[in-house]
Motif scaffolding. Sequence first.
Motif, PDB file in Angstrom:
ATOM      1  N   GLN A 100     -14.674  30.730  59.637  1.00 53.79           N
ATOM      2  CA  GLN A 100     -14.096  30.415  60.948  1.00 53.79           C
ATOM      3  C   GLN A 100     -13.905  28.912  61.129  1.00 53.79           C
ATOM      4  O   GLN A 100     -12.858  28.470  61.621  1.00 53.79           O
ATOM      5  CB  GLN A 100     -14.988  30.988  62.054  1.00 53.79           C
ATOM      6  CG  GLN A 100     -14.958  32.505  62.133  1.00 53.79           C
ATOM      7  CD  GLN A 100     -15.938  33.049  63.162  1.00 53.79           C
ATOM      8  OE1 GLN A 100     -16.963  32.419  63.472  1.00 53.79           O
ATOM      9  NE2 GLN A 100     -15.641  34.225  63.697  1.00 53.79           N
ATOM     10  N   LYS A 103     -10.999  27.533  59.017  1.00 55.19           N
ATOM     11  CA  LYS A 103      -9.702  27.829  59.639  1.00 55.19           C
ATOM     12  C   LYS A 103      -9.417  26.862  60.790  1.00 55.19           C
ATOM     13  O   LYS A 103      -8.314  26.304  60.900  1.00 55.19           O
ATOM     14  CB  LYS A 103      -9.679  29.270  60.142  1.00 55.19           C
ATOM     15  CG  LYS A 103      -8.363  29.703  60.792  1.00 55.19           C
ATOM     16  CD  LYS A 103      -8.412  31.185  61.156  1.00 55.19           C
ATOM     17  CE  LYS A 103      -7.068  31.664  61.723  1.00 55.19           C
ATOM     18  NZ  LYS A 103      -6.749  31.053  63.030  1.00 55.19           N
ATOM     19  N   ARG A 104     -10.408  26.651  61.652  1.00 53.84           N
ATOM     20  CA  ARG A 104     -10.221  25.757  62.798  1.00 53.84           C
ATOM     21  C   ARG A 104      -9.995  24.324  62.347  1.00 53.84           C
ATOM     22  O   ARG A 104      -9.173  23.598  62.916  1.00 53.84           O
ATOM     23  CB  ARG A 104     -11.444  25.826  63.714  1.00 53.84           C
ATOM     24  CG  ARG A 104     -11.671  27.188  64.347  1.00 53.84           C
ATOM     25  CD  ARG A 104     -10.714  27.423  65.540  1.00 53.84           C
ATOM     26  NE  ARG A 104     -11.121  26.625  66.676  1.00 53.84           N
ATOM     27  CZ  ARG A 104     -10.381  25.677  67.256  1.00 53.84           C
ATOM     28  NH1 ARG A 104      -9.171  25.402  66.779  1.00 53.84           N
ATOM     29  NH2 ARG A 104     -10.825  25.005  68.301  1.00 53.84           N
ATOM     30  N   GLU A 107      -6.505  23.734  60.968  1.00 51.82           N
ATOM     31  CA  GLU A 107      -5.522  23.679  62.057  1.00 51.82           C
ATOM     32  C   GLU A 107      -5.350  22.258  62.590  1.00 51.82           C
ATOM     33  O   GLU A 107      -4.292  21.917  63.128  1.00 51.82           O
ATOM     34  CB  GLU A 107      -5.956  24.604  63.202  1.00 51.82           C
ATOM     35  CG  GLU A 107      -5.830  26.088  62.872  1.00 51.82           C
ATOM     36  CD  GLU A 107      -6.459  26.989  63.928  1.00 51.82           C
ATOM     37  OE1 GLU A 107      -6.336  28.220  63.789  1.00 51.82           O
ATOM     38  OE2 GLU A 107      -7.092  26.459  64.873  1.00 51.82           O
ATOM     39  N   LEU A 337     -18.490  24.444  64.645  1.00 52.34           N
ATOM     40  CA  LEU A 337     -17.584  25.193  65.525  1.00 52.34           C
ATOM     41  C   LEU A 337     -17.834  24.851  66.985  1.00 52.34           C
ATOM     42  O   LEU A 337     -16.897  24.601  67.759  1.00 52.34           O
ATOM     43  CB  LEU A 337     -17.762  26.699  65.304  1.00 52.34           C
ATOM     44  CG  LEU A 337     -17.016  27.322  64.130  1.00 52.34           C
ATOM     45  CD1 LEU A 337     -17.581  28.707  63.826  1.00 52.34           C
ATOM     46  CD2 LEU A 337     -15.513  27.406  64.423  1.00 52.34           C
ATOM     47  N   ARG A 341     -15.526  22.825  69.759  1.00 53.24           N
ATOM     48  CA  ARG A 341     -15.196  23.407  71.068  1.00 53.24           C
ATOM     49  C   ARG A 341     -15.507  22.414  72.185  1.00 53.24           C
ATOM     50  O   ARG A 341     -14.712  22.238  73.126  1.00 53.24           O
ATOM     51  CB  ARG A 341     -15.979  24.701  71.287  1.00 53.24           C
ATOM     52  CG  ARG A 341     -15.601  25.438  72.595  1.00 53.24           C
ATOM     53  CD  ARG A 341     -16.651  26.442  73.029  1.00 53.24           C
ATOM     54  NE  ARG A 341     -17.898  25.786  73.411  1.00 53.24           N
ATOM     55  CZ  ARG A 341     -18.082  25.194  74.592  1.00 53.24           C
ATOM     56  NH1 ARG A 341     -17.116  25.142  75.487  1.00 53.24           N
ATOM     57  NH2 ARG A 341     -19.251  24.632  74.860  1.00 53.24           N
TER      58      ARG A 341
END
Length: 459
Positions: A100, A103-104, A107, A337, A341
């Motif tokens: 995860q 992927k972030r 991006e 992660l 955020r």
Amino acid sequence: MNVTLNQNDLSEVIEADRAHLWHHLIQHKQFESTDPRVIVEGKGMRVWDARGREHIDAVSGGVWTVNVGYGRESIANAVRDQLIKMNYFANSAGSIPGAQFAKRLIEKMPGMSRVYYSNSGSEANEKVFKMVRQIAHRHHGGRKHKILYRERDYHGTTIATLSAGGQPQRVMQYGPLTPGFVEVPHCLEYRKQWDVEDYGRRAADAIEDVILREGPDTVGLLCLEPITAGGGVITPPEGYWERVQEICKKYDVLLHIDEVVCGVGRTGTWFGYQHYGVKPDFVTMAKGVASGYAAISCTVTTEAVFEMFKDDASDPLGYFRDISTFGGCASGPAAALENMRIIENEGLLDNTVAMGERVLSNLRALQEKHRVIGDVRGKGLFCGAELVSDRATKEPADEKLVQAVVADCMAQGVIIGATNRSIPGMNNTLCLSPALIATADDIDAITAAIDSALTKVFG
């Protein structure tokens, strides 16, 4: 925040520290007569030591790391939850947070595609060096094995990364070093090496000079910090990075950007290189990836680099035969992660730009007041003020006096940094890297402390 500490309760901790810990970057002789510093709690921009003294932390954990500040329960909870569910498996297999976060992260990095996990910036950089050496053997007959690095840049503490270290004092007494590493000149215009108008382009041309001297068919990689950190907070001159990119393409030299300090918001963009339109082949990061809540570093590559390690499945030596034991810890990407955020949801990139402008403005005002400040530079919340004994000659201020400024700020309850153990005679730049959550009041308090310290030390 109210913090009540009973020093008697911590006397045993302090004595255990004195007797058994080997601290980083510290001469321990002093602890025969003074207590080692023990930091016991942090919240937001502030930390408290074992004596209960509160400090504003203007260096994010001492080494540009705690980007989102202290006491983030949501990151701690994310780590706790992940550890209970699945704490570790070697990264020969995947994990949910590992996939995860990769992927972030990708991006945020157009043109990049693959993430290799390890646990420190030194390790992340060493992975690049190993990849480049393997590429040289598999695709260039072993020829393009040389790795160029820049004077004043720093890439880690291992013998190989020290071999790519442009800070002589950090390298001293650790030789013999790894062969095949070649230095190129720095790009600090304040201490220009060429008297030309287009200094950025000329500083980059010096890299081409080294490539031609060494032989383009022997040079495989150029490794640079986007903004030099411990070598003096050096922002590149206009035109520098554009020319660097041209040179790398011209001579088929892979470009490695070391974002261990600048990455994940420090300069007001996700990555420092993104200010300059550069398209790297490798990007490494560590410190701010999880803001120090878990150990994690990333070596990020393009798909073109990745493909060079899977072109011949029948070759038992064809893939990247490397492992980082703790690159398999699931806590790192889980923390990363949540860290990402927070940066997004709290608008910390925008805050970094605004507060960075305030830092530079305040430092320039101090430059008008204190002739000892020769140059102010930086980007986002990554700023420096170079101290000189004479503005006309740019004679560096005495290192002991620079450290006296740092010590006086500490006595005032503000922790700042300064270049040290880097370049003989040139350890004269005050360094600021407060958390991305800094407020205007925080910034003003930090620069007010510097103002007072400069007055006390230099008059």
